[in-house]
Write an enzyme that holds these catalytic residues in place. Structure first.
Site, short mmCIF file in Angstrom:
data_model
loop_
_atom_site.label_atom_id
_atom_site.label_comp_id
_atom_site.label_asym_id
_atom_site.label_seq_id
_atom_site.Cartn_x
_atom_site.Cartn_y
_atom_site.Cartn_z
N LYS A 1 0.84 -1.20 0.00
CA LYS A 1 0.00 0.00 0.00
C LYS A 1 0.88 1.25 0.00
O LYS A 1 2.09 1.17 0.22
CB LYS A 1 -0.93 0.00 1.22
CG LYS A 1 -0.21 0.12 2.55
CD LYS A 1 -1.20 0.12 3.71
CE LYS A 1 -0.47 0.28 5.04
NZ LYS A 1 -1.39 0.33 6.18
N ARG B 1 -9.76 1.23 14.66
CA ARG B 1 -9.96 1.81 13.33
C ARG B 1 -11.03 0.98 12.62
O ARG B 1 -12.13 0.81 13.14
CB ARG B 1 -8.64 1.82 12.55
CG ARG B 1 -7.56 2.70 13.14
CD ARG B 1 -6.38 2.88 12.21
NE ARG B 1 -5.92 1.64 11.60
CZ ARG B 1 -4.77 1.50 10.96
NH1 ARG B 1 -3.95 2.52 10.83
NH2 ARG B 1 -4.43 0.33 10.43
N TYR C 1 15.70 31.13 5.12
CA TYR C 1 14.61 31.95 5.65
C TYR C 1 14.75 32.19 7.15
O TYR C 1 15.23 31.33 7.90
CB TYR C 1 13.27 31.27 5.38
CG TYR C 1 12.79 31.40 3.95
CD1 TYR C 1 12.44 32.63 3.43
CD2 TYR C 1 12.70 30.28 3.14
CE1 TYR C 1 12.00 32.76 2.12
CE2 TYR C 1 12.26 30.38 1.83
CZ TYR C 1 11.91 31.63 1.33
OH TYR C 1 11.49 31.74 0.03
#
Length: 370
Positions: A52, A144, A273
């Site tokens: 998967k 789940r 940054y």
């Protein structure tokens, strides 16, 4: 762009170039891992590797042709992945998340496909449909998908109501700990699963396929092997028990990029940054063609490093969307390869996960082929 190139040890490596990121898949490492895993299986246990999420970022098209010599079938998450596997193999496929009702016709001509039942509602719908190969998923504590084990009688009632006994080909559950860090709970799940399986088989009047093992279950004890094992991350060279208990597994994936430019910056100059890095002296900076849009964890700049020309160089400055910087020396040249992740101490998936507060699964799926 997919190509093959020679490695130093005269093996072939599968290379996928994705913008500035180069993902390499080592078939020899994959085969070694398969042998390690299969040598631990109890006699008769079937090997259904999990592919998967595009084979955990390794690419279904890359790993299934290699796995097919050794596997008895495959586990995928979605119908789309089942299609991708079916183009490469005729072996049985378990779709772990089941299918939507409108997809039932789509899978009818795809060969031997097993659908996992999501919950009681999904179970009833599938019993009323023309689907013939169902695997009942039992929730033994993961919370789940799956039918709560306490609802066994409801399962039996639905089977009786729709005369659906012949559709049931297997039963499975999923461990709540991928690393088996709570063995008492793991043993409890296994005991519950055995009890439910026994009652279900008694009701059906026949044996059905049983599956509970993830990577940890496959590697640890044959009591968890049942009829089908579903190893995932260990196939790709990552032990669920961590880098200090790796069973000699070999990482299959490495990630590299190239040096875009090298520049000298003066003392007191900032890099990246938010000016999180300020040079304490004049330094040489290598700018690499990879960033967080390529799956690189942004947090890696705090402790991470890369290898260029077999030397270790520290990442400096916040990682940008498609670039990052390293503190380098005068041996580094534009165009040089920079290894970001691989089978080298300090840049394994374990190491990157540890440095960024992630898990190796997350690193492979994000850094790999998406």
């Amino acid at each position: 762009m997919l190509k093959f190139c020679d490695m130093e040890e005269n093996h072939l490596v599968i290379t996928k170039v994705i913008k500035g990121k180069v993902v390499e898949i080592n078939p020899q490492s994959l085969i070694k891992n398969i042998h390690i895993i299969k040598d631990r299986l109890k006699h008769g246990a079937r090997f259904f590797p999990v592919v998967k999420s595009n084979a955990y970022g390794h690419g279904i098209e890359n790993v299934v042709p290699i796995l097919d010599e050794f596997s008895d079938g495959y586990c995928v998450g979605r119908v789309e992945e089942a299609h991708a596997v079916r183009l490469l193999s005729e072996k049985p496929i378990i779709i772990l998340k089941g299918v939507e009702n409108y997809q039932i016709d789509e899978i009818s001509n795809m060969g031997e496909i097993f659908l996992v039942v999501r919950d009681l509602e999904d179970f009833e719908i599938k019993l009323r449909s023309k689907v013939q190969n169902l695997i009942i998923k039992i929730d033994t504590g993961m919370g789940r998908l799956g039918i709560l084990y306490k609802d066994l009688q409801k399962i039996l009632d639905l089977l009786g109501k729709y005369n659906g006994k012949d559709k049931i080909k297997g039963v499975m559950t999923h461990f709540a700990y991928s690393d088996f860090s709570d063995m008492e709970f793991i043993k409890s799940q296994n005991e519950i699963f055995d009890r439910i399986s026994e009652n279900l088989e008694r009701f059906l009047g026949r044996r059905i396929l049983k599956s509970i093992s993830n990577s940890a279950g496959t590697l640890s004890d044959s009591v968890f092997h049942k009829d089908i094992v579903r190893p995932g991350i260990c196939i790709y060279g990552i032990s669920p028990f961590g880098k200090n208990n790796d069973f000699s597994l070999k990482p299959v994936m490495s990630v590299k990029t190239r040096v875009l430019a090298v520049k000298i910056i003066p003392k007191g100059w900032s890099v990246g940054y938010s000016r999180r890095f300020i040079s304490a002296d004049q330094i040489r900076v290598g700018i690499l063609d990879i960033g967080y849009s390529d799956g690189l964890p942004r947090k890696l700049w705090e402790e991470g490093f890369v290898f260029i020309r077999n030397k270790k160089f520290k990442i400096i400055g916040v990682i940008s969307m498609d670039m990052m910087c390293v503190l380098c020396d005068d041996t580094v040249r534009p165009g040089d390869e920079a290894y970001i992740m691989g089978d080298v101490e300090g840049i394994t998936a374990y190491d990157l996960a540890e440095k960024t507060g992630a898990i190796p699964y997350e690193i492979l799926c994000s850094m790999g082929i998406r």
